[in-house]
Design a protein around this motif. Structure first.
Motif, mmCIF file in Angstrom:
data_model
loop_
_atom_site.group_PDB
_atom_site.id
_atom_site.type_symbol
_atom_site.label_atom_id
_atom_site.label_comp_id
_atom_site.label_asym_id
_atom_site.label_seq_id
_atom_site.Cartn_x
_atom_site.Cartn_y
_atom_site.Cartn_z
ATOM 1 N N TYR A 107 0.821 -1.201 0.000
ATOM 2 C CA TYR A 107 0.000 0.000 0.000
ATOM 3 C C TYR A 107 0.857 1.254 0.000
ATOM 4 O O TYR A 107 1.817 1.367 0.752
ATOM 5 C CB TYR A 107 -0.954 -0.030 1.203
ATOM 6 C CG TYR A 107 -2.047 -1.030 0.967
ATOM 7 C CD1 TYR A 107 -1.784 -2.396 1.040
ATOM 8 C CD2 TYR A 107 -3.329 -0.625 0.607
ATOM 9 C CE1 TYR A 107 -2.770 -3.327 0.756
ATOM 10 C CE2 TYR A 107 -4.319 -1.552 0.335
ATOM 11 C CZ TYR A 107 -4.024 -2.896 0.406
ATOM 12 O OH TYR A 107 -5.000 -3.810 0.116
ATOM 13 N N ASP A 108 0.461 2.180 -0.858
ATOM 14 C CA ASP A 108 1.217 3.412 -1.032
ATOM 15 C C ASP A 108 0.697 4.559 -0.177
ATOM 16 O O ASP A 108 1.461 5.481 0.150
ATOM 17 C CB ASP A 108 1.175 3.843 -2.505
ATOM 18 C CG ASP A 108 1.851 2.838 -3.424
ATOM 19 O OD1 ASP A 108 1.393 2.684 -4.575
ATOM 20 O OD2 ASP A 108 2.838 2.205 -2.991
ATOM 21 N N TYR A 109 -0.583 4.540 0.131
ATOM 22 C CA TYR A 109 -1.192 5.651 0.870
ATOM 23 C C TYR A 109 -2.122 5.093 1.945
ATOM 24 O O TYR A 109 -2.779 4.066 1.735
ATOM 25 C CB TYR A 109 -1.997 6.549 -0.083
ATOM 26 C CG TYR A 109 -1.176 7.122 -1.216
ATOM 27 C CD1 TYR A 109 -1.193 6.537 -2.476
ATOM 28 C CD2 TYR A 109 -0.379 8.256 -1.011
ATOM 29 C CE1 TYR A 109 -0.435 7.058 -3.499
ATOM 30 C CE2 TYR A 109 0.374 8.781 -2.049
ATOM 31 C CZ TYR A 109 0.345 8.172 -3.282
ATOM 32 O OH TYR A 109 1.101 8.695 -4.316
ATOM 33 N N TRP A 110 -2.201 5.835 3.057
ATOM 34 C CA TRP A 110 -3.043 5.451 4.186
ATOM 35 C C TRP A 110 -3.808 6.652 4.714
ATOM 36 O O TRP A 110 -3.323 7.794 4.652
ATOM 37 C CB TRP A 110 -2.198 4.890 5.327
ATOM 38 C CG TRP A 110 -1.526 3.594 5.016
ATOM 39 C CD1 TRP A 110 -0.237 3.421 4.589
ATOM 40 C CD2 TRP A 110 -2.098 2.287 5.100
ATOM 41 N NE1 TRP A 110 0.016 2.080 4.409
ATOM 42 C CE2 TRP A 110 -1.105 1.366 4.712
ATOM 43 C CE3 TRP A 110 -3.356 1.801 5.460
ATOM 44 C CZ2 TRP A 110 -1.331 -0.014 4.685
ATOM 45 C CZ3 TRP A 110 -3.570 0.434 5.423
ATOM 46 C CH2 TRP A 110 -2.570 -0.460 5.038
ATOM 47 N N GLY A 111 -4.987 6.368 5.268
ATOM 48 C CA GLY A 111 -5.700 7.381 6.015
ATOM 49 C C GLY A 111 -5.199 7.421 7.446
ATOM 50 O O GLY A 111 -4.292 6.680 7.835
ATOM 51 N N GLN A 112 -5.833 8.264 8.249
ATOM 52 C CA GLN A 112 -5.379 8.473 9.620
ATOM 53 C C GLN A 112 -5.973 7.457 10.587
ATOM 54 O O GLN A 112 -5.506 7.348 11.723
ATOM 55 C CB GLN A 112 -5.747 9.892 10.079
ATOM 56 C CG GLN A 112 -7.183 10.086 10.539
ATOM 57 C CD GLN A 112 -8.206 10.054 9.415
ATOM 58 O OE1 GLN A 112 -7.870 10.057 8.229
ATOM 59 N NE2 GLN A 112 -9.484 10.025 9.780
ATOM 60 N N GLY A 113 -6.981 6.729 10.160
ATOM 61 C CA GLY A 113 -7.595 5.717 10.998
ATOM 62 C C GLY A 113 -8.819 6.216 11.736
ATOM 63 O O GLY A 113 -8.966 7.406 12.002
ATOM 64 N N THR A 114 -9.707 5.292 12.067
ATOM 65 C CA THR A 114 -10.901 5.598 12.851
ATOM 66 C C THR A 114 -11.105 4.477 13.859
ATOM 67 O O THR A 114 -11.000 3.287 13.538
ATOM 68 C CB THR A 114 -12.126 5.787 11.932
ATOM 69 O OG1 THR A 114 -13.240 6.215 12.712
ATOM 70 C CG2 THR A 114 -12.496 4.529 11.175
ATOM 71 N N GLN A 115 -11.387 4.865 15.095
ATOM 72 C CA GLN A 115 -11.502 3.896 16.179
ATOM 73 C C GLN A 115 -12.876 3.238 16.173
ATOM 74 O O GLN A 115 -13.899 3.930 16.110
ATOM 75 C CB GLN A 115 -11.263 4.584 17.529
ATOM 76 C CG GLN A 115 -11.469 3.692 18.746
ATOM 77 C CD GLN A 115 -10.373 2.654 18.900
ATOM 78 O OE1 GLN A 115 -9.192 2.967 18.798
ATOM 79 N NE2 GLN A 115 -10.764 1.404 19.164
ATOM 80 N N VAL A 116 -12.895 1.934 16.267
ATOM 81 C CA VAL A 116 -14.119 1.169 16.440
ATOM 82 C C VAL A 116 -14.009 0.421 17.768
ATOM 83 O O VAL A 116 -13.056 -0.312 17.994
ATOM 84 C CB VAL A 116 -14.325 0.162 15.287
ATOM 85 C CG1 VAL A 116 -15.485 -0.773 15.591
ATOM 86 C CG2 VAL A 116 -14.558 0.910 13.980
ATOM 87 N N THR A 117 -14.987 0.627 18.625
ATOM 88 C CA THR A 117 -15.009 -0.039 19.924
ATOM 89 C C THR A 117 -16.330 -0.775 20.075
ATOM 90 O O THR A 117 -17.395 -0.166 19.943
ATOM 91 C CB THR A 117 -14.838 0.974 21.066
ATOM 92 O OG1 THR A 117 -13.619 1.700 20.880
ATOM 93 C CG2 THR A 117 -14.793 0.252 22.407
ATOM 94 N N VAL A 118 -16.248 -2.067 20.340
ATOM 95 C CA VAL A 118 -17.433 -2.899 20.499
ATOM 96 C C VAL A 118 -17.495 -3.378 21.944
ATOM 97 O O VAL A 118 -16.588 -4.081 22.417
ATOM 98 C CB VAL A 118 -17.409 -4.104 19.538
ATOM 99 C CG1 VAL A 118 -18.711 -4.886 19.642
ATOM 100 C CG2 VAL A 118 -17.170 -3.640 18.104
ATOM 101 N N SER A 119 -18.546 -3.007 22.634
ATOM 102 C CA SER A 119 -18.702 -3.390 24.030
ATOM 103 C C SER A 119 -19.500 -4.679 24.138
ATOM 104 O O SER A 119 -20.390 -4.946 23.332
ATOM 105 C CB SER A 119 -19.381 -2.281 24.816
ATOM 106 O OG SER A 119 -20.688 -2.077 24.318
ATOM 107 N N SER A 120 -19.190 -5.446 25.173
ATOM 108 C CA SER A 120 -19.867 -6.739 25.348
ATOM 109 C C SER A 120 -21.120 -6.593 26.194
ATOM 110 O O SER A 120 -21.393 -5.551 26.772
ATOM 111 C CB SER A 120 -18.909 -7.735 25.998
ATOM 112 O OG SER A 120 -18.445 -7.223 27.228
#
Length: 120
Positions: A107-120
């Motif tokens: 991969y040549d390019y990336w975004g900054q990311g986004t957090q995903v949190t799944v609670s039980s």
């Protein structure tokens, strides 16, 4: 050059759904396949799904194949990752990348990311 911006992460209960978006800009974006990866704390980024330039070829990692759907809106320069039946083990930072394959080196390019949190 290609710029990628992810959005759509957040906190959701187990069994819920989220849709992540990856908006691409730059004249080369449409010529790149796009992949979604995720990164757990202390771990290397790992492959989740990929879609080709036309959307005709799609690949998933086995653990998400029956729950996640990747799609591409060419006119809007956006790639989506619809995540259903989320599990606590899906908790991670999700990144989109422009490139090819299931390895980050492709991969040549990336975004900054986004957090995903799944609670039980």
């Amino acid at each position: 050059q290609v710029q990628l911006t992810e959005s759509g992460g957040g906190l959701v209960q187990a069994g819920g759904s989220l849709r992540l978006s990856c908006v691409g800009s730059g004249r080369l974006f449409k010529s790149y396949p796009v992949g979604w990866f995720r990164q757990f704390p202390g771990k290397e980024r790992e492959f989740v799904a990929q879609i080709s330039t036309t959307g005709g070829t799609i690949r998933y990692t086995p653990s998400v194949k029956d729950r996640f759907i990747i799609s591409r809106d060419i006119a809007q320069s956006t790639v989506y990752l619809e995540m259903n039946n989320l599990k606590p083990e899906d908790t991670a930072v999700y990144f989109c990348g422009a490139g090819l394959g299931q390895e980050i080196q492709g991969y040549d390019y990336w975004g900054q990311g986004t957090q995903v949190t799944v609670s039980s």
